[in-house]
Design an enzyme around this catalytic site. Structure first.
Site, PDB file in Angstrom:
ATOM      1  N   CYS A   2       0.832  -1.194   0.000  1.00  0.00           N
ATOM      2  CA  CYS A   2       0.000   0.000   0.000  1.00  0.00           C
ATOM      3  C   CYS A   2       0.872   1.251   0.000  1.00  0.00           C
ATOM      4  O   CYS A   2       1.963   1.266   0.541  1.00  0.00           O
ATOM      5  CB  CYS A   2      -0.956   0.082   1.192  1.00  0.00           C
ATOM      6  SG  CYS A   2      -1.948  -1.376   1.415  1.00  0.00           S
ATOM      7  N   ARG A  31       3.244   0.005  -5.264  1.00  0.00           N
ATOM      8  CA  ARG A  31       3.092  -0.617  -3.948  1.00  0.00           C
ATOM      9  C   ARG A  31       1.768  -1.380  -3.813  1.00  0.00           C
ATOM     10  O   ARG A  31       1.520  -2.029  -2.798  1.00  0.00           O
ATOM     11  CB  ARG A  31       3.172   0.440  -2.844  1.00  0.00           C
ATOM     12  CG  ARG A  31       4.455   1.231  -2.856  1.00  0.00           C
ATOM     13  CD  ARG A  31       4.427   2.325  -1.821  1.00  0.00           C
ATOM     14  NE  ARG A  31       4.503   1.784  -0.485  1.00  0.00           N
ATOM     15  CZ  ARG A  31       5.623   1.540   0.171  1.00  0.00           C
ATOM     16  NH1 ARG A  31       6.786   1.828  -0.387  1.00  0.00           N
ATOM     17  NH2 ARG A  31       5.610   1.040   1.384  1.00  0.00           N
ATOM     18  N   TRP A  77      -2.980  -2.615  -1.639  1.00  0.00           N
ATOM     19  CA  TRP A  77      -2.756  -4.019  -1.984  1.00  0.00           C
ATOM     20  C   TRP A  77      -3.490  -4.808  -0.901  1.00  0.00           C
ATOM     21  O   TRP A  77      -3.117  -4.758   0.268  1.00  0.00           O
ATOM     22  CB  TRP A  77      -1.269  -4.345  -1.984  1.00  0.00           C
ATOM     23  CG  TRP A  77      -0.997  -5.741  -2.467  1.00  0.00           C
ATOM     24  CD1 TRP A  77      -1.011  -6.173  -3.754  1.00  0.00           C
ATOM     25  CD2 TRP A  77      -0.673  -6.883  -1.663  1.00  0.00           C
ATOM     26  NE1 TRP A  77      -0.722  -7.522  -3.807  1.00  0.00           N
ATOM     27  CE2 TRP A  77      -0.505  -7.979  -2.530  1.00  0.00           C
ATOM     28  CE3 TRP A  77      -0.500  -7.094  -0.302  1.00  0.00           C
ATOM     29  CZ2 TRP A  77      -0.182  -9.251  -2.098  1.00  0.00           C
ATOM     30  CZ3 TRP A  77      -0.179  -8.370   0.143  1.00  0.00           C
ATOM     31  CH2 TRP A  77      -0.025  -9.432  -0.751  1.00  0.00           C
ATOM     32  N   ASN A 103      -1.082   1.732   6.007  1.00  0.00           N
ATOM     33  CA  ASN A 103      -0.260   0.729   5.352  1.00  0.00           C
ATOM     34  C   ASN A 103       0.281  -0.169   6.458  1.00  0.00           C
ATOM     35  O   ASN A 103       0.772   0.337   7.462  1.00  0.00           O
ATOM     36  CB  ASN A 103       0.886   1.453   4.614  1.00  0.00           C
ATOM     37  CG  ASN A 103       1.951   0.510   4.105  1.00  0.00           C
ATOM     38  OD1 ASN A 103       1.685  -0.665   3.888  1.00  0.00           O
ATOM     39  ND2 ASN A 103       3.151   1.023   3.918  1.00  0.00           N
ATOM     40  N   GLY A 104       0.179  -1.478   6.305  1.00  0.00           N
ATOM     41  CA  GLY A 104       0.693  -2.391   7.336  1.00  0.00           C
ATOM     42  C   GLY A 104      -0.376  -3.369   7.768  1.00  0.00           C
ATOM     43  O   GLY A 104      -1.416  -3.512   7.117  1.00  0.00           O
ATOM     44  N   GLU A 475      15.413 -17.438 -11.553  1.00  0.00           N
ATOM     45  CA  GLU A 475      15.061 -16.039 -11.756  1.00  0.00           C
ATOM     46  C   GLU A 475      14.279 -15.880 -13.066  1.00  0.00           C
ATOM     47  O   GLU A 475      13.273 -15.175 -13.122  1.00  0.00           O
ATOM     48  CB  GLU A 475      16.352 -15.192 -11.763  1.00  0.00           C
ATOM     49  CG  GLU A 475      16.201 -13.724 -12.109  1.00  0.00           C
ATOM     50  CD  GLU A 475      15.278 -12.937 -11.175  1.00  0.00           C
ATOM     51  OE1 GLU A 475      14.865 -13.454 -10.128  1.00  0.00           O
ATOM     52  OE2 GLU A 475      14.940 -11.790 -11.527  1.00  0.00           O
ATOM     53  N   LYS A 479      10.448 -14.470 -13.561  1.00  0.00           N
ATOM     54  CA  LYS A 479      10.057 -13.362 -14.454  1.00  0.00           C
ATOM     55  C   LYS A 479       8.875 -13.782 -15.326  1.00  0.00           C
ATOM     56  O   LYS A 479       7.916 -13.045 -15.477  1.00  0.00           O
ATOM     57  CB  LYS A 479      11.199 -12.949 -15.394  1.00  0.00           C
ATOM     58  CG  LYS A 479      12.462 -12.391 -14.802  1.00  0.00           C
ATOM     59  CD  LYS A 479      12.339 -11.094 -14.085  1.00  0.00           C
ATOM     60  CE  LYS A 479      11.978 -11.313 -12.647  1.00  0.00           C
ATOM     61  NZ  LYS A 479      12.562 -10.445 -11.668  1.00  0.00           N
ATOM     62  N   GLU A 482       5.584 -14.240 -13.349  1.00  0.00           N
ATOM     63  CA  GLU A 482       5.134 -12.985 -12.745  1.00  0.00           C
ATOM     64  C   GLU A 482       4.405 -12.072 -13.738  1.00  0.00           C
ATOM     65  O   GLU A 482       3.391 -11.481 -13.397  1.00  0.00           O
ATOM     66  CB  GLU A 482       6.408 -12.299 -12.227  1.00  0.00           C
ATOM     67  CG  GLU A 482       6.217 -11.171 -11.306  1.00  0.00           C
ATOM     68  CD  GLU A 482       7.555 -10.617 -10.823  1.00  0.00           C
ATOM     69  OE1 GLU A 482       8.631 -11.155 -11.163  1.00  0.00           O
ATOM     70  OE2 GLU A 482       7.521  -9.606 -10.119  1.00  0.00           O
ATOM     71  N   HIS A 498      15.427 -37.389 -11.930  1.00  0.00           N
ATOM     72  CA  HIS A 498      14.988 -37.911 -10.626  1.00  0.00           C
ATOM     73  C   HIS A 498      13.499 -37.681 -10.385  1.00  0.00           C
ATOM     74  O   HIS A 498      13.043 -37.754  -9.255  1.00  0.00           O
ATOM     75  CB  HIS A 498      15.828 -37.286  -9.506  1.00  0.00           C
ATOM     76  CG  HIS A 498      17.276 -37.650  -9.611  1.00  0.00           C
ATOM     77  ND1 HIS A 498      17.750 -38.912  -9.343  1.00  0.00           N
ATOM     78  CD2 HIS A 498      18.348 -36.917 -10.011  1.00  0.00           C
ATOM     79  CE1 HIS A 498      19.054 -38.949  -9.548  1.00  0.00           C
ATOM     80  NE2 HIS A 498      19.443 -37.745  -9.957  1.00  0.00           N
ATOM     81  N   LYS A 598       5.067  -3.875  -5.451  1.00  0.00           N
ATOM     82  CA  LYS A 598       6.519  -3.767  -5.538  1.00  0.00           C
ATOM     83  C   LYS A 598       7.228  -4.102  -4.231  1.00  0.00           C
ATOM     84  O   LYS A 598       8.191  -4.843  -4.212  1.00  0.00           O
ATOM     85  CB  LYS A 598       6.884  -2.343  -5.990  1.00  0.00           C
ATOM     86  CG  LYS A 598       8.369  -2.114  -6.205  1.00  0.00           C
ATOM     87  CD  LYS A 598       8.817  -2.715  -7.504  1.00  0.00           C
ATOM     88  CE  LYS A 598      10.306  -2.647  -7.708  1.00  0.00           C
ATOM     89  NZ  LYS A 598      10.763  -3.707  -8.615  1.00  0.00           N
TER      90      LYS A 598
HETATM   91  C1  F6R Z   1      10.436 -10.281  -8.676  1.00  0.00           C
HETATM   92  C2  F6R Z   1      10.383  -9.320  -7.588  1.00  0.00           C
HETATM   93  C3  F6R Z   1      10.233  -9.825  -6.193  1.00  0.00           C
HETATM   94  C4  F6R Z   1      11.221  -9.113  -5.249  1.00  0.00           C
HETATM   95  C5  F6R Z   1      10.970  -9.539  -3.803  1.00  0.00           C
HETATM   96  C6  F6R Z   1      11.975  -8.933  -2.842  1.00  0.00           C
HETATM   97  O1  F6R Z   1      10.535  -9.649  -9.920  1.00  0.00           O
HETATM   98  O2  F6R Z   1      10.445  -8.145  -7.802  1.00  0.00           O
HETATM   99  O3  F6R Z   1      10.404 -11.205  -6.135  1.00  0.00           O
HETATM  100  O4  F6R Z   1      12.524  -9.412  -5.646  1.00  0.00           O
HETATM  101  O5  F6R Z   1       9.679  -9.161  -3.425  1.00  0.00           O
HETATM  102  O6  F6R Z   1      11.907  -7.553  -2.839  1.00  0.00           O
HETATM  103  P1  F6R Z   1      13.069  -6.671  -2.247  1.00  0.00           P
HETATM  104  O7  F6R Z   1      14.292  -6.910  -3.061  1.00  0.00           O
HETATM  105  O8  F6R Z   1      12.568  -5.273  -2.337  1.00  0.00           O
HETATM  106  O9  F6R Z   1      13.274  -7.119  -0.826  1.00  0.00           O
END
Ligand code: F6R
Length: 603
Positions: A2, A31, A77, A103-104, A475, A479, A482, A498, A598
């Site tokens: 949020c 956010r 969020w 927020n929280g 990774e 991507k 996501e 396996h 984010k």
């Molecule tokens: C993936 C992504 C998330 C963040 C994760 C950690 O594209 O953005 O998986 O990497 O939420 O976030 P930070 O690095 O801000 O702790």
């Protein structure tokens, strides 16, 4: 999660304050973007607009509002309660005297809700935030600081709040605990935000609220109280904000802009690192004081960066290194030596799980070293030392440039500290090849786009790799899922036999990351096994990998002169582009994928 934004101006001069507040909120949408809302005070009455969906849905509501002098807003969020207008912020109390954005997470909200009910106060939403709103209103007897002190004292959990009350038409009240909130002041305005980048001024004096502090903000001044209600002097820091960093420029999406920024960021990191002596003086003593174990703590992409670098640490520094997912580590009891160094990696510095795990480590009196992007974030304030990745604001929810900058910084750090000078010099002299590989890759995006078009017709994906290419595959898989919502899993190529190979058929695509020279022959055999079972294969591999070219349905060649440690950077970027172009085909909301936010400030 949020985002909270607020602004206040002198009433005789204030213009379009609601629009200014919405503009701030739009910059905080990364956010969360499930619902949005805004509140102000007009003629002694609380005025509120709420909507489900993104902030722009509010634009139409505020076109005809008169000039008001303050506003608070929220982009949500969803945690407690469905995505609905009723659950959107701001929340108001039964008598509609105050309006609050939060927020929280209020952990004991059920208990508090019960107590309120006993006193005849009924909440209408499903949120913990409304409980807090009603609680503050319940304790309000004319003095808002006192009401906040009493209510917040009863709260278990984290919060950043901003609120307005009809009896104080010129004041925004704010407070925070374990959640970011910063107040920015420039000549004509005072603003309040979850993140400094939402401020509209280019230069602002910033006051960061510490845990449990309460601020009373008018257009003239910011008064901060500690948790006992005593006034407190706070030091300001001066912020310089570059508005260009918040524009897409010529790119259709922030994600693509940020993918391309990686080239310049890589060169910048290399140049800064190789020339900045101060940096080295700061780091060397930390790692050289008997560190006998390294514990890397992170989530998501930051966790993958940690995994990739861990093998380099073990090989070049000979320090046993474990990489742990923060949300797991928080509730585990790792066996740590007293000379363990913890490294917390986080783009935002606000990830709740990472902060929780770091606090546990700090309780054990072990040093914590942060790798972070956001200056002044909570992680940087609780860690003993911080190295900033300086990637610039990452707006796309899907991490690209922060991930690669974390990786690069940590790798350069390892190179700097290794005593294996032979290996170090070979790798350092090879950094130019990495720059060339980046040039090559970013000028061959059309081929990746074509491959993405073809493979976007499939629905299931395996990403495989060996050695450092396995976390790189993790990774890449993250991507893809996501931003395209397609099913994908990452597996170490050698583990396929396996169990997972049972899944292979003509409908499941294997994307092979073959950038590890040491294990190239091995992954080639794994690909033969997949091909024999009719599995379609798209391979990303070094130029000249003839055998792989023959086995795979499609190949994308990358330069073959990369050091094994630096291949993950190049291969990750190639796979970021692949995910991006598949998402274009799928027409998803690339910069703000569904269900995500984010910075994840809840557990
Ligand atoms: C993936 C992504 C998330 C963040 C994760 C950690 O594209 O953005 O998986 O990497 O939420 O976030 P930070 O690095 O801000 O702790």
């Amino acid at each position: 999660m949020c985002g909270i934004f607020g602004c206040i101006e002198e009433s005789s001069k204030a213009k379009k304050i609601l629009i200014k507040c919405l503009n701030g909120l739009k910059k905080l949408e990364y956010r969360g973007y499930d619902s949005a809302g805004i509140a102000s005070i007009e003629n002694g009455r609380i005025l509120q607009y709420k909507t489900t969906g993104k902030v722009h849905s509010l634009d139409k509501n505020i076109i005809n509002t008169k000039d008001l002098s303050l506003a608070i807003g929220h982009t949500r969020w969803a945690t407690h309660g469905a995505i609905s207008e009723k659950n959107a912020h701001p929340h108001t109390d039964t008598s509609k005297s105050l309006s609050l954005v939060h927020n929280g997470i209020i952990e004991n909200y059920k208990e508090l809700q019960y107590e309120l009910k006993q006193n005849g106060i009924h909440c209408i939403s499903d949120t913990d935030s409304e409980v807090l709103t009603q609680l503050i209103a319940y304790y309000f007897k004319g003095n808002m600081i006192k009401a906040l002190q009493t209510a917040l004292d009863k709260i278990e959990g984290s919060f950043a709040i901003a609120l307005i009350h009809k009896d104080f038409p010129d004041t925004i009240f704010a407070s925070s605990r374990d959640a970011p909130l910063v107040i920015g002041k420039s000549k004509n305005t005072i603003q309040l935000s979850s993140d400094v980048h939402a401020f509209s001024g280019k230069t602002m004096k910033a006051t960061f609220l510490a845990d449990n502090e309460i601020a009373s903000i008018t257009h003239k001044e910011i008064t901060v109280y500690n948790e006992e209600g005593k006034k407190k002097e706070k030091e300001d820091s001066v912020l310089h904000i570059d508005p260009k960093q918040h524009s897409k420029g010529p790119y259709p999406h922030f994600m693509l802009k940020e993918i391309f920024e990686q080239k310049i960021n890589f060169s910048k990191s290399v140049d800064t690192f190789l020339t900045n002596d101060n940096l080295h003086h700061e780091i060397r003593p930390i790692l050289e004081t008997n560190t006998d174990q390294i514990l890397i703590i992170a989530c998501g992409s930051s966790y993958h960066a940690g995994l990739i670098v861990s093998s380099m640490i073990e090989e070049l520094l000979s320090i046993p290194t474990q990489v742990r997912i923060a949300s797991e580590l928080r509730y585990q009891s790792p066996a740590l030596t007293k000379n363990t160094l913890a490294i917390a990696i986080s783009q935002s510095g606000e990830t709740c799980d990472t902060l929780g795990a770091v606090k546990n480590i700090k309780n054990k009196k072990l040093p914590v070293f942060a790798i972070c992007n956001v200056k002044g974030s909570t992680l940087t304030r609780i860690a003993d030392h911080t190295l900033y990745i300086d990637a610039g604001p990452e707006i796309s929810v899907c991490s690209t440039k922060a991930f690669s900058a974390q990786l690069t910084l940590l790798q350069l750090l390892v190179l700097h500290l290794t005593k294996d000078n032979l290996k170090k010099n070979i790798i350092l002299s090879n950094l130019t090849s990495v720059k060339h590989a980046l040039d090559y890759l970013l000028s061959h995006t059309a081929k990746i786009e074509k491959l993405a078009k073809k493979y976007s017709l499939y629905e299931k994906f395996f990403f495989i790799g060996r050695d450092v290419m396995y976390p790189t595959a993790m990774e890449a898989s993250l991507k893809l899922k996501e931003i395209t919502y397609l099913m994908s899993i990452a597996y170490p190529a050698g583990e396929m036999k396996h169990g997972p190979i049972a899944l292979i058929d003509s409908k499941l695509v294997t994307i092979a990351l073959c950038g590890n020279e040491k294990t190239l022959g091995k992954i080639t055999s794994n690909l033969i096994e997949i091909k024999s079972r009719n599995g379609p294969i798209l391979a990303f591999c070094p130029k000249g990998s003839k055998e792989i070219e023959e086995i795979a349905d499609d190949t994308f060649f990358l330069p073959n002169n990369l050091d094994d440690f630096f291949s993950p950077l190049i291969y990750s970027i190639a796979l970021q582009l692949f995910a991006y172009f598949v998402a274009i085909e799928k027409k998803t909301d690339i910069d703000q994928p569904r269900n995500l936010a984010k910075s994840v400030t809840v557990e």
